[in-house]
Design an enzyme around this catalytic site. Structure first.
Site, PDB file in Angstrom:
ATOM      1  N   CYS A  34      43.421 -17.395 -29.329  1.00 41.37           N
ATOM      2  CA  CYS A  34      44.818 -17.300 -29.738  1.00 41.37           C
ATOM      3  C   CYS A  34      45.375 -18.648 -30.133  1.00 41.37           C
ATOM      4  CB  CYS A  34      45.665 -16.799 -28.566  1.00 41.37           C
ATOM      5  SG  CYS A  34      45.463 -15.051 -28.262  1.00 41.37           S
ATOM      6  N   ARG A  63      36.717 -14.091 -30.443  1.00 37.81           N
ATOM      7  CA  ARG A  63      37.160 -13.470 -31.691  1.00 37.81           C
ATOM      8  C   ARG A  63      38.627 -13.815 -31.952  1.00 37.81           C
ATOM      9  NH1 ARG A  63      37.773  -8.389 -30.781  1.00 37.81           N
ATOM     10  NH2 ARG A  63      37.137  -8.358 -28.601  1.00 37.81           N
ATOM     11  N   CYS A  68      48.416 -12.879 -32.954  1.00 38.01           N
ATOM     12  CA  CYS A  68      48.949 -14.175 -33.419  1.00 38.01           C
ATOM     13  C   CYS A  68      48.232 -14.674 -34.668  1.00 38.01           C
ATOM     14  CB  CYS A  68      48.897 -15.208 -32.309  1.00 38.01           C
ATOM     15  SG  CYS A  68      47.241 -15.570 -31.709  1.00 38.01           S
ATOM     16  N   ASP A 439      57.716 -52.212 -53.740  1.00 40.78           N
ATOM     17  CA  ASP A 439      58.807 -51.372 -54.230  1.00 40.78           C
ATOM     18  C   ASP A 439      60.163 -51.965 -53.862  1.00 40.78           C
ATOM     19  OD1 ASP A 439      59.325 -48.324 -55.168  1.00 40.78           O
ATOM     20  OD2 ASP A 439      60.822 -48.962 -53.705  1.00 40.78           O
TER      21      ASP A 439
HETATM   22 ZN   LIG Z   1      47.000 -14.121 -29.823  1.00 45.99          ZN
END
Ligand SMILES: [Zn+2]
Length: 508
Positions: A34, A63, A68, A439
Protein backbone atom coordinates in the site's frame (compact mmCIF):
# COMPACT_ATOMS: atom_id res chain seq x y z
CA UNK A 1 18.21 3.88 0.90
CA UNK A 2 17.87 3.27 4.61
CA UNK A 3 14.25 3.59 5.66
CA UNK A 4 13.66 4.69 9.22
CA UNK A 5 10.79 2.46 10.31
CA UNK A 6 9.74 4.89 13.06
CA UNK A 7 9.29 7.68 10.49
CA UNK A 8 7.50 5.28 8.14
CA UNK A 9 5.27 4.07 10.92
CA UNK A 10 4.26 7.58 11.97
CA UNK A 11 3.58 8.56 8.35
CA UNK A 12 1.52 5.41 7.83
CA UNK A 13 -0.58 5.86 10.96
CA UNK A 14 -1.33 9.48 10.15
CA UNK A 15 -1.77 8.75 6.40
CA UNK A 16 0.59 11.62 5.71
CA UNK A 17 0.41 12.51 1.98
CA UNK A 18 3.84 14.14 2.12
CA UNK A 19 5.31 10.64 2.27
CA UNK A 20 3.31 9.30 -0.64
CA UNK A 21 5.66 7.58 -3.08
CA UNK A 22 8.61 7.76 -0.69
CA UNK A 23 7.94 4.34 0.75
CA UNK A 24 5.44 1.47 0.52
CA UNK A 25 3.96 -0.77 3.19
CA UNK A 26 3.73 -4.50 2.66
CA UNK A 27 1.16 -6.18 4.90
CA UNK A 28 2.07 -9.72 5.86
CA UNK A 29 -1.01 -11.91 5.76
CA UNK A 30 -2.87 -10.23 2.92
CA UNK A 31 0.47 -9.93 1.06
CA UNK A 32 -0.71 -6.61 -0.37
CA UNK A 33 1.40 -3.49 -0.56
CA UNK A 34 0.00 0.00 0.00
CA UNK A 35 0.78 3.69 -0.16
CA UNK A 36 1.10 5.56 3.16
CA UNK A 37 -2.25 7.23 2.39
CA UNK A 38 -4.22 3.99 1.93
CA UNK A 39 -7.79 4.42 3.24
CA UNK A 40 -8.02 0.74 4.23
CA UNK A 41 -7.98 -0.01 7.99
CA UNK A 42 -4.43 0.25 9.32
CA UNK A 43 -2.59 -3.01 9.87
CA UNK A 44 -0.79 -3.91 13.09
CA UNK A 45 2.80 -2.73 13.19
CA UNK A 46 4.15 -6.25 13.58
CA UNK A 47 2.54 -7.20 10.25
CA UNK A 48 4.05 -4.29 8.33
CA UNK A 49 7.15 -4.33 6.18
CA UNK A 50 8.49 -1.11 4.70
CA UNK A 51 9.93 -0.79 1.20
CA UNK A 52 11.63 2.14 -0.54
CA UNK A 53 9.96 1.37 -3.87
CA UNK A 54 6.97 -0.47 -5.28
CA UNK A 55 9.40 -2.70 -7.17
CA UNK A 56 11.02 -3.78 -3.91
CA UNK A 57 7.65 -4.64 -2.39
CA UNK A 58 6.76 -6.54 -5.52
CA UNK A 59 10.04 -8.48 -5.49
CA UNK A 60 9.32 -9.48 -1.91
CA UNK A 61 6.09 -11.09 -3.12
CA UNK A 62 3.53 -8.39 -2.26
CA UNK A 63 0.72 -7.41 -4.65
CA UNK A 64 -0.38 -3.81 -5.31
CA UNK A 65 -3.42 -2.75 -3.29
CA UNK A 66 -6.59 -2.24 -5.35
CA UNK A 67 -7.82 0.54 -3.06
CA UNK A 68 -4.89 2.96 -2.78
CA UNK A 69 -3.53 1.98 -6.20
CA UNK A 70 0.27 2.24 -5.83
CA UNK A 71 0.45 2.88 -9.58
CA UNK A 72 -0.96 6.35 -8.90
CA UNK A 73 1.55 7.44 -6.28
CA UNK A 74 3.89 10.33 -7.05
CA UNK A 75 7.20 9.21 -8.52
CA UNK A 76 10.33 8.31 -6.61
CA UNK A 77 12.12 11.51 -5.64
CA UNK A 78 15.56 12.02 -7.15
CA UNK A 79 18.22 11.16 -4.60
CA UNK A 80 20.76 13.68 -5.57
CA UNK A 81 23.85 13.52 -3.53
CA UNK A 82 23.13 9.93 -2.59
CA UNK A 83 23.44 8.37 -5.98
CA UNK A 84 23.47 10.38 -9.13
CA UNK A 85 23.81 7.20 -11.16
CA UNK A 86 20.57 5.81 -9.76
CA UNK A 87 18.59 9.00 -10.38
CA UNK A 88 19.95 9.21 -13.93
CA UNK A 89 19.09 5.57 -14.51
CA UNK A 90 15.57 6.20 -13.24
CA UNK A 91 15.23 9.11 -15.61
CA UNK A 92 16.33 6.97 -18.56
CA UNK A 93 13.97 4.15 -17.60
CA UNK A 94 11.22 6.77 -17.33
CA UNK A 95 11.97 8.10 -20.77
CA UNK A 96 12.25 4.88 -22.68
CA UNK A 97 11.85 1.89 -20.39
CA UNK A 98 14.32 -0.97 -20.56
CA UNK A 99 13.12 -2.21 -23.91
CA UNK A 100 16.20 -1.79 -26.05
CA UNK A 101 19.07 -3.84 -24.78
CA UNK A 102 17.99 -4.16 -21.17
CA UNK A 103 20.20 -3.61 -18.15
CA UNK A 104 23.46 -4.08 -20.06
CA UNK A 105 22.84 -1.19 -22.41
CA UNK A 106 21.44 0.99 -19.63
CA UNK A 107 24.63 0.44 -17.62
CA UNK A 108 26.74 1.16 -20.67
CA UNK A 109 24.98 4.47 -21.27
CA UNK A 110 25.59 5.41 -17.66
CA UNK A 111 29.25 4.44 -17.92
CA UNK A 112 29.16 1.80 -15.19
CA UNK A 113 29.24 -1.99 -15.16
CA UNK A 114 25.86 -3.75 -15.12
CA UNK A 115 26.72 -5.60 -11.89
CA UNK A 116 27.63 -2.33 -10.23
CA UNK A 117 24.39 -0.75 -11.42
CA UNK A 118 22.47 -3.70 -10.00
CA UNK A 119 24.20 -3.27 -6.65
CA UNK A 120 23.45 0.46 -6.62
CA UNK A 121 19.79 -0.19 -7.40
CA UNK A 122 19.51 -2.79 -4.67
CA UNK A 123 21.13 -0.49 -2.15
CA UNK A 124 19.08 2.63 -2.95
CA UNK A 125 15.80 1.25 -4.25
CA UNK A 126 15.73 -2.25 -2.84
CA UNK A 127 15.11 -3.72 -6.28
CA UNK A 128 17.03 -4.53 -9.47
CA UNK A 129 16.83 -2.28 -12.57
CA UNK A 130 14.81 -5.00 -14.30
CA UNK A 131 12.29 -5.15 -11.45
CA UNK A 132 11.96 -1.37 -11.42
CA UNK A 133 11.32 -1.29 -15.17
CA UNK A 134 8.82 -4.16 -14.96
CA UNK A 135 6.93 -2.52 -12.10
CA UNK A 136 6.69 0.72 -14.03
CA UNK A 137 5.34 -1.11 -17.05
CA UNK A 138 2.80 -2.99 -14.99
CA UNK A 139 1.71 0.14 -13.17
CA UNK A 140 1.22 2.01 -16.41
CA UNK A 141 -0.83 -0.88 -17.82
CA UNK A 142 -3.01 -0.77 -14.70
CA UNK A 143 -3.47 2.97 -15.12
CA UNK A 144 -4.55 2.49 -18.74
CA UNK A 145 -7.02 -0.23 -17.70
CA UNK A 146 -8.52 2.00 -15.00
CA UNK A 147 -8.42 5.41 -16.59
CA UNK A 148 -8.95 4.82 -20.32
CA UNK A 149 -11.26 2.80 -22.53
CA UNK A 150 -8.52 1.50 -24.75
CA UNK A 151 -9.00 -2.10 -25.87
CA UNK A 152 -6.78 -4.52 -23.93
CA UNK A 153 -4.75 -5.37 -27.04
CA UNK A 154 -3.76 -1.73 -27.39
CA UNK A 155 -2.96 -1.46 -23.69
CA UNK A 156 -0.65 -4.45 -23.99
CA UNK A 157 1.28 -2.68 -26.71
CA UNK A 158 1.16 0.83 -25.17
CA UNK A 159 2.54 -0.40 -21.87
CA UNK A 160 5.38 -2.28 -23.53
CA UNK A 161 4.32 -5.91 -23.06
CA UNK A 162 4.68 -6.62 -26.74
CA UNK A 163 1.78 -9.05 -26.92
CA UNK A 164 -1.59 -9.63 -25.26
CA UNK A 165 -0.61 -13.05 -23.91
CA UNK A 166 2.29 -11.66 -21.87
CA UNK A 167 0.18 -8.74 -20.71
CA UNK A 168 -2.67 -11.01 -19.57
CA UNK A 169 -0.28 -13.35 -17.80
CA UNK A 170 1.51 -10.51 -15.96
CA UNK A 171 -1.73 -8.86 -14.83
CA UNK A 172 -3.22 -12.16 -13.67
CA UNK A 173 -0.10 -13.11 -11.80
CA UNK A 174 0.05 -9.83 -9.89
CA UNK A 175 -3.62 -8.98 -9.40
CA UNK A 176 -5.15 -12.46 -9.39
CA UNK A 177 -7.71 -11.06 -11.82
CA UNK A 178 -7.98 -10.65 -15.58
CA UNK A 179 -7.59 -7.17 -17.09
CA UNK A 180 -11.32 -7.15 -17.89
CA UNK A 181 -12.22 -8.01 -14.29
CA UNK A 182 -10.02 -5.16 -13.10
CA UNK A 183 -11.69 -2.72 -15.45
CA UNK A 184 -15.10 -3.71 -14.14
CA UNK A 185 -14.03 -2.61 -10.65
CA UNK A 186 -13.72 1.03 -11.67
CA UNK A 187 -16.62 3.16 -12.65
CA UNK A 188 -15.47 5.40 -15.46
CA UNK A 189 -17.22 8.69 -15.83
CA UNK A 190 -18.42 10.17 -19.12
CA UNK A 191 -17.63 9.00 -22.60
CA UNK A 192 -14.40 10.51 -23.82
CA UNK A 193 -14.19 10.91 -27.56
CA UNK A 194 -11.79 8.90 -29.63
CA UNK A 195 -8.07 9.53 -29.08
CA UNK A 196 -8.84 11.42 -25.89
CA UNK A 197 -7.43 10.33 -22.58
CA UNK A 198 -7.62 11.68 -19.08
CA UNK A 199 -5.10 10.85 -16.39
CA UNK A 200 -4.89 11.85 -12.79
CA UNK A 201 -1.26 12.43 -11.83
CA UNK A 202 -0.53 12.66 -8.14
CA UNK A 203 2.02 14.84 -6.40
CA UNK A 204 3.32 15.03 -2.86
CA UNK A 205 1.92 18.17 -1.25
CA UNK A 206 2.53 21.00 -1.07
CA UNK A 207 2.20 22.10 -4.68
CA UNK A 208 1.97 25.77 -5.60
CA UNK A 209 -0.18 25.43 -8.70
CA UNK A 210 -0.76 29.16 -9.12
CA UNK A 211 3.02 29.68 -9.06
CA UNK A 212 3.62 27.10 -11.78
CA UNK A 213 0.77 28.42 -13.87
CA UNK A 214 1.71 32.10 -13.68
CA UNK A 215 5.31 31.29 -14.57
CA UNK A 216 4.16 29.30 -17.61
CA UNK A 217 1.54 31.90 -18.54
CA UNK A 218 4.08 34.71 -18.79
CA UNK A 219 6.23 32.58 -21.09
CA UNK A 220 3.51 30.82 -23.11
CA UNK A 221 4.23 30.97 -26.84
CA UNK A 222 1.09 32.41 -28.49
CA UNK A 223 -0.57 29.83 -30.71
CA UNK A 224 1.44 26.94 -29.22
CA UNK A 225 0.59 27.33 -25.53
CA UNK A 226 -2.30 28.95 -23.70
CA UNK A 227 -3.15 29.48 -20.06
CA UNK A 228 -6.68 30.36 -18.99
CA UNK A 229 -9.20 29.43 -16.29
CA UNK A 230 -6.58 27.68 -14.20
CA UNK A 231 -5.62 25.43 -17.08
CA UNK A 232 -2.42 25.03 -19.10
CA UNK A 233 -2.84 23.89 -22.70
CA UNK A 234 -0.41 23.26 -25.53
CA UNK A 235 0.03 21.57 -28.88
CA UNK A 236 2.36 18.57 -29.04
CA UNK A 237 4.11 16.81 -31.83
CA UNK A 238 5.80 13.44 -31.51
CA UNK A 239 7.11 10.85 -33.98
CA UNK A 240 5.19 12.43 -36.83
CA UNK A 241 1.90 12.62 -34.93
CA UNK A 242 0.39 15.69 -33.38
CA UNK A 243 -2.21 16.58 -30.79
CA UNK A 244 -2.58 18.64 -27.68
CA UNK A 245 -2.75 18.36 -23.94
CA UNK A 246 -4.43 20.22 -21.13
CA UNK A 247 -3.38 20.24 -17.49
CA UNK A 248 -5.37 21.48 -14.51
CA UNK A 249 -5.37 21.07 -10.74
CA UNK A 250 -7.40 18.53 -8.76
CA UNK A 251 -6.60 19.91 -5.29
CA UNK A 252 -8.89 17.49 -3.50
CA UNK A 253 -6.84 14.51 -4.67
CA UNK A 254 -3.37 16.11 -4.50
CA UNK A 255 -3.17 15.64 -8.24
CA UNK A 256 -3.05 17.29 -11.61
CA UNK A 257 -5.43 16.14 -14.29
CA UNK A 258 -3.94 15.74 -17.74
CA UNK A 259 -6.27 15.53 -20.70
CA UNK A 260 -4.44 14.30 -23.76
CA UNK A 261 -5.61 14.15 -27.33
CA UNK A 262 -3.23 12.14 -29.45
CA UNK A 263 -3.67 9.56 -32.19
CA UNK A 264 -1.14 6.91 -31.25
CA UNK A 265 -1.74 5.29 -27.83
CA UNK A 266 1.73 3.70 -28.04
CA UNK A 267 3.16 7.10 -27.13
CA UNK A 268 0.94 7.67 -24.09
CA UNK A 269 3.58 6.45 -21.64
CA UNK A 270 6.08 8.89 -23.01
CA UNK A 271 3.55 11.75 -23.02
CA UNK A 272 2.43 11.10 -19.45
CA UNK A 273 6.03 10.88 -18.20
CA UNK A 274 6.78 14.11 -20.00
CA UNK A 275 3.83 15.85 -18.36
CA UNK A 276 4.98 14.56 -14.97
CA UNK A 277 8.42 16.05 -15.60
CA UNK A 278 7.00 19.31 -16.98
CA UNK A 279 5.09 19.89 -13.80
CA UNK A 280 7.82 18.57 -11.52
CA UNK A 281 5.54 16.01 -9.91
CA UNK A 282 8.32 13.88 -8.42
CA UNK A 283 9.70 16.72 -6.31
CA UNK A 284 9.86 16.15 -2.60
CA UNK A 285 8.88 19.48 -1.09
CA UNK A 286 9.57 18.42 2.50
CA UNK A 287 13.22 17.73 1.68
CA UNK A 288 13.67 20.93 -0.35
CA UNK A 289 12.27 23.03 2.49
CA UNK A 290 14.75 21.54 4.95
CA UNK A 291 17.67 22.76 2.84
CA UNK A 292 16.41 26.15 1.70
CA UNK A 293 14.34 27.53 4.53
CA UNK A 294 17.19 28.04 7.02
CA UNK A 295 18.36 30.85 4.73
CA UNK A 296 16.67 33.98 6.10
CA UNK A 297 16.51 35.59 2.65
CA UNK A 298 14.47 32.67 1.28
CA UNK A 299 12.37 31.83 4.35
CA UNK A 300 9.70 34.57 4.04
CA UNK A 301 9.07 33.78 0.36
CA UNK A 302 8.89 30.06 1.07
CA UNK A 303 6.47 30.70 3.88
CA UNK A 304 4.30 32.96 1.73
CA UNK A 305 4.28 30.64 -1.30
CA UNK A 306 5.02 27.10 -0.18
CA UNK A 307 5.33 24.33 -2.75
CA UNK A 308 6.80 26.21 -5.67
CA UNK A 309 8.19 23.86 -8.33
CA UNK A 310 10.60 24.22 -11.21
CA UNK A 311 8.44 24.15 -14.35
CA UNK A 312 9.99 21.89 -16.96
CA UNK A 313 9.42 21.90 -20.68
CA UNK A 314 7.64 19.78 -23.24
CA UNK A 315 10.58 19.86 -25.57
CA UNK A 316 14.22 20.78 -24.89
CA UNK A 317 14.79 22.28 -28.32
CA UNK A 318 11.75 24.52 -28.02
CA UNK A 319 12.81 25.66 -24.55
CA UNK A 320 16.32 26.50 -25.72
CA UNK A 321 14.98 28.54 -28.62
CA UNK A 322 12.74 30.34 -26.17
CA UNK A 323 15.75 31.03 -23.92
CA UNK A 324 17.73 32.45 -26.85
CA UNK A 325 14.80 34.70 -27.80
CA UNK A 326 14.74 35.87 -24.19
CA UNK A 327 18.34 37.03 -24.12
CA UNK A 328 18.42 40.64 -22.98
CA UNK A 329 14.79 41.43 -23.70
CA UNK A 330 11.81 41.41 -21.36
CA UNK A 331 9.81 38.22 -20.80
CA UNK A 332 6.92 39.90 -22.61
CA UNK A 333 9.12 40.84 -25.55
CA UNK A 334 10.49 37.30 -25.81
CA UNK A 335 6.99 35.84 -25.72
CA UNK A 336 5.94 38.06 -28.62
CA UNK A 337 9.02 37.01 -30.61
CA UNK A 338 8.25 33.33 -29.94
CA UNK A 339 4.68 33.85 -31.15
CA UNK A 340 5.88 35.40 -34.40
CA UNK A 341 8.37 32.56 -34.88
CA UNK A 342 5.65 29.93 -34.35
CA UNK A 343 3.12 31.66 -36.63
CA UNK A 344 5.67 32.00 -39.41
CA UNK A 345 7.49 28.66 -39.25
CA UNK A 346 5.27 26.29 -37.27
CA UNK A 347 2.74 23.95 -38.89
CA UNK A 348 -0.79 25.17 -38.41
CA UNK A 349 -2.94 23.17 -36.06
CA UNK A 350 -6.71 23.13 -35.62
CA UNK A 351 -7.12 22.86 -31.88
CA UNK A 352 -9.13 24.28 -29.01
CA UNK A 353 -9.16 28.07 -28.47
CA UNK A 354 -5.70 29.60 -28.43
CA UNK A 355 -3.91 26.68 -30.07
CA UNK A 356 -3.20 27.36 -33.72
CA UNK A 357 0.34 26.10 -34.36
CA UNK A 358 2.89 23.43 -33.58
CA UNK A 359 6.26 24.76 -32.52
CA UNK A 360 8.64 24.88 -35.54
CA UNK A 361 10.87 21.84 -35.97
CA UNK A 362 14.70 21.99 -35.98
CA UNK A 363 14.62 20.99 -39.66
CA UNK A 364 12.56 24.03 -40.59
CA UNK A 365 14.49 26.48 -38.44
CA UNK A 366 17.86 25.19 -39.68
CA UNK A 367 17.52 27.15 -42.92
CA UNK A 368 14.86 29.64 -41.94
CA UNK A 369 15.13 33.23 -43.02
CA UNK A 370 14.41 34.86 -39.70
CA UNK A 371 14.55 38.43 -40.98
CA UNK A 372 11.41 40.39 -40.24
CA UNK A 373 10.65 38.70 -36.95
CA UNK A 374 12.51 41.31 -34.98
CA UNK A 375 15.65 39.42 -34.11
CA UNK A 376 19.20 40.68 -34.35
CA UNK A 377 21.29 38.99 -37.03
CA UNK A 378 23.49 37.34 -34.43
CA UNK A 379 20.57 35.87 -32.53
CA UNK A 380 18.98 34.57 -35.74
CA UNK A 381 22.28 32.84 -36.51
CA UNK A 382 22.36 31.29 -33.02
CA UNK A 383 18.90 29.85 -33.63
CA UNK A 384 19.86 28.43 -37.02
CA UNK A 385 23.10 26.93 -35.68
CA UNK A 386 21.28 25.27 -32.79
CA UNK A 387 18.55 24.00 -35.14
CA UNK A 388 21.17 22.49 -37.47
CA UNK A 389 22.97 20.80 -34.58
CA UNK A 390 19.70 19.29 -33.33
CA UNK A 391 18.51 18.30 -36.81
CA UNK A 392 21.77 16.50 -37.50
CA UNK A 393 21.69 14.73 -34.14
CA UNK A 394 24.84 16.45 -32.88
CA UNK A 395 22.80 17.81 -30.00
CA UNK A 396 20.11 15.55 -28.60
CA UNK A 397 17.90 16.60 -25.72
CA UNK A 398 16.57 13.06 -25.21
CA UNK A 399 18.21 10.66 -22.79
CA UNK A 400 20.93 13.02 -21.61
CA UNK A 401 23.12 11.10 -19.20
CA UNK A 402 26.06 13.39 -18.65
CA UNK A 403 24.71 16.88 -18.06
CA UNK A 404 28.10 18.60 -17.97
CA UNK A 405 29.19 17.23 -21.33
CA UNK A 406 25.81 18.03 -22.83
CA UNK A 407 26.01 21.64 -21.65
CA UNK A 408 29.55 21.95 -23.01
CA UNK A 409 28.27 20.92 -26.46
CA UNK A 410 25.41 23.36 -26.14
CA UNK A 411 27.79 26.21 -25.28
CA UNK A 412 29.75 25.51 -28.46
CA UNK A 413 26.87 27.15 -30.33
CA UNK A 414 27.92 30.81 -30.67
CA UNK A 415 25.48 32.94 -28.69
CA UNK A 416 24.73 30.28 -26.09
CA UNK A 417 26.55 30.98 -22.85
CA UNK A 418 26.51 29.91 -19.27
CA UNK A 419 23.21 31.55 -18.41
CA UNK A 420 21.29 29.85 -21.23
CA UNK A 421 22.98 26.52 -20.48
CA UNK A 422 22.03 26.61 -16.81
CA UNK A 423 18.49 27.68 -17.66
CA UNK A 424 18.21 24.74 -20.06
CA UNK A 425 19.64 22.41 -17.39
CA UNK A 426 17.02 23.65 -14.96
CA UNK A 427 13.97 23.39 -17.15
CA UNK A 428 14.75 20.93 -19.95
CA UNK A 429 17.13 18.50 -18.23
CA UNK A 430 15.39 18.80 -14.86
CA UNK A 431 18.59 19.25 -12.88
CA UNK A 432 17.42 20.37 -9.44
CA UNK A 433 20.82 21.90 -8.69
CA UNK A 434 21.18 23.93 -11.91
CA UNK A 435 21.60 27.59 -11.20
CA UNK A 436 21.96 30.50 -13.64
CA UNK A 437 24.24 32.45 -11.32
CA UNK A 438 24.89 35.17 -13.91
CA UNK A 439 21.26 36.27 -13.74
CA UNK A 440 20.59 39.88 -12.92
CA UNK A 441 17.14 39.09 -11.52
CA UNK A 442 18.65 36.73 -8.93
CA UNK A 443 21.19 39.33 -7.94
CA UNK A 444 18.56 42.03 -7.59
CA UNK A 445 16.25 39.86 -5.50
CA UNK A 446 19.02 39.40 -2.94
CA UNK A 447 20.34 42.94 -3.29
CA UNK A 448 23.82 41.56 -3.89
CA UNK A 449 26.55 43.39 -5.74
CA UNK A 450 28.45 40.62 -7.51
CA UNK A 451 27.83 37.25 -9.05
CA UNK A 452 30.63 35.80 -6.99
CA UNK A 453 28.73 36.76 -3.85
CA UNK A 454 25.61 35.11 -5.27
CA UNK A 455 27.49 31.92 -6.10
CA UNK A 456 28.98 31.59 -2.66
CA UNK A 457 25.61 32.30 -1.06
CA UNK A 458 24.05 29.59 -3.21
CA UNK A 459 26.46 26.90 -1.99
CA UNK A 460 24.22 26.32 1.02
CA UNK A 461 21.24 25.65 -1.26
CA UNK A 462 22.74 22.58 -2.93
CA UNK A 463 21.38 20.27 -4.28
CA UNK A 464 18.23 22.38 -4.75
CA UNK A 465 19.57 25.61 -6.19
CA UNK A 466 17.02 25.57 -9.05
CA UNK A 467 14.21 25.87 -6.50
CA UNK A 468 15.99 28.75 -4.80
CA UNK A 469 16.19 30.46 -8.21
CA UNK A 470 12.43 30.06 -8.67
CA UNK A 471 11.81 31.74 -5.31
CA UNK A 472 14.24 34.54 -6.03
CA UNK A 473 12.64 35.22 -9.41
CA UNK A 474 9.25 35.30 -7.77
CA UNK A 475 10.54 37.68 -5.13
CA UNK A 476 11.99 39.88 -7.87
CA UNK A 477 8.71 39.86 -9.82
CA UNK A 478 6.80 40.83 -6.70
CA UNK A 479 9.26 43.62 -6.00
CA UNK A 480 8.85 44.96 -9.54
CA UNK A 481 5.07 44.70 -9.32
CA UNK A 482 5.05 46.57 -6.02
CA UNK A 483 7.17 49.26 -7.54
CA UNK A 484 4.89 49.15 -10.57
CA UNK A 485 7.69 49.12 -13.07
CA UNK A 486 10.52 47.17 -14.61
CA UNK A 487 14.09 48.21 -13.88
CA UNK A 488 15.00 51.45 -15.57
CA UNK A 489 17.76 51.76 -18.09
CA UNK A 490 19.87 53.68 -15.57
CA UNK A 491 19.57 50.81 -13.12
CA UNK A 492 20.62 48.36 -15.75
CA UNK A 493 23.62 50.47 -16.40
CA UNK A 494 24.63 50.14 -12.77
CA UNK A 495 25.06 46.48 -13.41
CA UNK A 496 26.86 47.31 -16.65
CA UNK A 497 29.82 45.00 -16.84
CA UNK A 498 28.04 42.28 -14.90
CA UNK A 499 25.43 41.19 -17.43
CA UNK A 500 26.65 38.24 -19.38
CA UNK A 501 26.03 38.44 -23.09
CA UNK A 502 23.48 35.68 -23.25
CA UNK A 503 21.54 36.59 -20.20
CA UNK A 504 17.81 36.90 -20.00
CA UNK A 505 18.48 40.05 -18.05
CA UNK A 506 14.91 40.80 -17.13
CA UNK A 507 13.75 37.27 -16.42
CA UNK A 508 12.02 38.21 -13.22
ZN1 LIG B 1 -3.85 0.19 0.05
Amino acid sequence: MELDWRVCSRARLSRDPRFDGKFYIGVVGSMVYCRPICPAPTAKEKNCRYFATAAAASEAGFRPCLRCRPECSPGTPAWLGTSNTVSRALRLIGESGLEDGGVESLAERLGVGSRHLRRLFLRHLGATPMAVAQTRRLHFAKKLIDETRLPMGQIAMASGFGCVRRFNAAIRKVYKRTPTQIRRLVRQKGTPSENQYRFRLNFRPLYHWEGALSYLAARATPGVEAVDNGCYRRTISLHGGDGYLEVSLDAEHDALVARIEFGDPQLLFFIVERVRAMFDLNADWATIVRTLKPDPSLAPAMEADPGLRVPGSWNGFELTIRAILGQQVTVKGATALAGRLAARFGMSFAGPPGLTHLFPTPEVLADANLAGIGLTGARAETIRTLARAVASGKIDFEGVVDTETFLQHLCEVPGIGKWTAQYVAMRALREPDAFPSSDLGLLRALKLKSYRELESRAEAWRPWRAYAAMYLWRMGARLSAEQGRLPKKSEKRNFGGLISRDQDSLAV
